[in-house]
Design an enzyme around this catalytic site. Sequence first.
Site, PDB file in Angstrom:
ATOM      1  N   SER A   1     -15.807 -13.936  -7.703  1.00 29.78           N
ATOM      2  CA  SER A   1     -16.165 -15.149  -6.967  1.00 29.78           C
ATOM      3  C   SER A   1     -16.494 -14.802  -5.519  1.00 29.78           C
ATOM      4  O   SER A   1     -16.259 -13.684  -5.064  1.00 29.78           O
ATOM      5  CB  SER A   1     -14.989 -16.120  -6.980  1.00 29.78           C
ATOM      6  OG  SER A   1     -13.937 -15.586  -6.191  1.00 29.78           O
ATOM      7  N   LYS A   2     -17.005 -15.789  -4.816  1.00 28.01           N
ATOM      8  CA  LYS A   2     -17.326 -15.589  -3.411  1.00 28.01           C
ATOM      9  C   LYS A   2     -16.049 -15.249  -2.640  1.00 28.01           C
ATOM     10  O   LYS A   2     -16.065 -14.424  -1.733  1.00 28.01           O
ATOM     11  CB  LYS A   2     -17.977 -16.853  -2.843  1.00 28.01           C
ATOM     12  CG  LYS A   2     -18.283 -16.734  -1.372  1.00 28.01           C
ATOM     13  CD  LYS A   2     -19.261 -17.770  -0.911  1.00 28.01           C
ATOM     14  CE  LYS A   2     -19.629 -17.611   0.546  1.00 28.01           C
ATOM     15  NZ  LYS A   2     -18.541 -17.334   1.467  1.00 28.01           N
ATOM     16  N   ARG A   3     -14.951 -15.886  -3.064  1.00 28.10           N
ATOM     17  CA  ARG A   3     -13.697 -15.628  -2.373  1.00 28.10           C
ATOM     18  C   ARG A   3     -13.288 -14.155  -2.500  1.00 28.10           C
ATOM     19  O   ARG A   3     -12.834 -13.544  -1.534  1.00 28.10           O
ATOM     20  CB  ARG A   3     -12.602 -16.546  -2.922  1.00 28.10           C
ATOM     21  CG  ARG A   3     -11.526 -16.723  -1.887  1.00 28.10           C
ATOM     22  CD  ARG A   3     -10.449 -17.739  -2.179  1.00 28.10           C
ATOM     23  NE  ARG A   3     -10.797 -18.859  -2.998  1.00 28.10           N
ATOM     24  CZ  ARG A   3     -10.072 -19.231  -4.071  1.00 28.10           C
ATOM     25  NH1 ARG A   3      -9.030 -18.528  -4.438  1.00 28.10           N
ATOM     26  NH2 ARG A   3     -10.415 -20.295  -4.753  1.00 28.10           N
TER      27      ARG A   3
ATOM     28  N   ALA B   1     -15.288 -11.635  -2.958  1.00 31.60           N
ATOM     29  CA  ALA B   1     -16.218 -10.851  -2.144  1.00 31.60           C
ATOM     30  C   ALA B   1     -15.807 -10.916  -0.672  1.00 31.60           C
ATOM     31  O   ALA B   1     -15.763  -9.891   0.014  1.00 31.60           O
ATOM     32  CB  ALA B   1     -17.634 -11.371  -2.339  1.00 31.60           C
ATOM     33  N   ASP B   2     -15.478 -12.119  -0.214  1.00 27.64           N
ATOM     34  CA  ASP B   2     -15.053 -12.284   1.186  1.00 27.64           C
ATOM     35  C   ASP B   2     -13.800 -11.450   1.455  1.00 27.64           C
ATOM     36  O   ASP B   2     -13.689 -10.777   2.476  1.00 27.64           O
ATOM     37  CB  ASP B   2     -14.754 -13.758   1.494  1.00 27.64           C
ATOM     38  CG  ASP B   2     -16.036 -14.585   1.547  1.00 27.64           C
ATOM     39  OD1 ASP B   2     -17.119 -13.975   1.569  1.00 27.64           O
ATOM     40  OD2 ASP B   2     -15.948 -15.833   1.537  1.00 27.64           O
TER      41      ASP B   2
END
Length: 513
Positions: free
Chosen positions: A265-267, A269-270
């Site tokens: 998810s983007k989370r 990746a962040d």
Amino acid sequence: MEKQVRVRFAPSPTGALHIGGVRTALYNYLFARKNGGKMILRIEDTDQSRFVPGAEDYILEALKWCGIEIDEGIGAGGENGPYRQSERKGIYMEYAQQLVDEGKAYYAFDTPEDLNEMRERLKAARVASPQYNAITRMTMKNSLTLPEDEVKSRLASGEPYVIRLKVPRKEEIRLNDMIRGWVMVHSSAIDDKILMKSDGMPTYHLANIVDDHLMGISHVIRGEEWLPSAPLHVLLYKFLGWEDSMPRFAHLPLLLKPEGNGKLSKRDADKHGFPIFPLDWTDPKTGETSVGYREQGYIPEGFVNFLAFLGWNPGTHQEIFSMEELVEAFSVERIGKSGTKFDINKAQWFNQHYLRQKPNKELAEQFQKELKAQNIKCSDEKVVKIIGEMKERVTFSNDFWAEGKYFFVSPESYDEKVVKKKWNIEAVTALTAYKDALTNIENLNADLAKETLEKALAENNIKIGRVMQAVRLAITGVGAGPDLMNIIEIIGKEETINRIDKVVDRLSDRVKE
Ligand code: GLU
């Protein structure tokens, strides 16, 4: 005759294209090219509430950056348009109506309260997942339970309604996925899905099937998250009488978190500090900007090579593939079933490889832009030399400035670790002697710089290994880098002398016995 290969990439413009979406587009493209087929881009924007301005342009730009070419559809035109679903509204109603007329779908007038009540009722009766289906539909307000004239009058008075698919109660739905093999689902697991919403828009399911059929799609290659919808799609093909021309399905494995558990998810990746989007994206709602692979300095060829391997492998040890080579080697049979762990180090590895392949001249041209932004003037010839020194040591072209700033400007600070370890009387003596020796040298080059250093040190009985890092510190401010003598040749005699003066002065109170 074999059907012409026609595949489509069908994103919804609900935000930036996620890296998984780019992989889906890439696999479709490779498959189309490999089989002499066509790649179609269709925008699935039937869910108006999730529409995000700018998303469509973003998708086009991202595909272009990756070198994924569209043959037909948005941005390319074609005979099967429009290619934006919101512009095809009328078409879907026609097919929904056909299904109603043939008794395969029905009108439903239930209000949100009615639906809620049904769910509560079923929950109280201990039904695990309450659904609008073959059993419950007969207790609801629809054209199967209401008298015909009441249905007519409700429709005529403009009462809101949806059209639902009449999913058979007992039927085995089979589908032969190109990656997963036979997938079997019992129809009792599927609810009476809404096909047309009360706003007159089709749902994803209906629009997707109608468009794939009308656009002559031969293969549907998409993410695993759509696998649960596939049996419903098979049923729709059957009900619409299009079973014989149904496309073949290939559901791609999930991209997993770096830890390997669950969908990336983007989370995640962040958290790990890598991009999830191909290009920079500013969310129009929050104003928050996410950095893209392009802006982080990834080379598109390397990015594509990396993406290709997220789920596919050529069955050989070869890892470096140009787009043409990927087209040649690609096959759906070599796509794995299980999810692929996302490893950003691999993306960097590919990038490093592609960066090294680039001619120094090309990299220098690019670097000149950055230098201009930094207000630095430097001859092309010199920049090419600097690139030559740095190329093997960097991962991204952005690193040339970050790691090679000292080629252009004298260091303003000195690596504390090196100062602590190597800054002493011996180092100062060595540097002073070197500086004096350099003063008399004409036409300084790397060999001369080295010879001069060795001589100056020998005269002072200093072993080169003991002071080399301090010399480097003086010139560059850091403890490691490309060949120091080459650096000295590039920055020149005057600058070298100035830098030695500067460090001796700046670190005068740090000299250890
Ligand atoms: N619009 C869907 C998406 O956003 C397309 C799914 C499909 O390819 O059928 O991914």
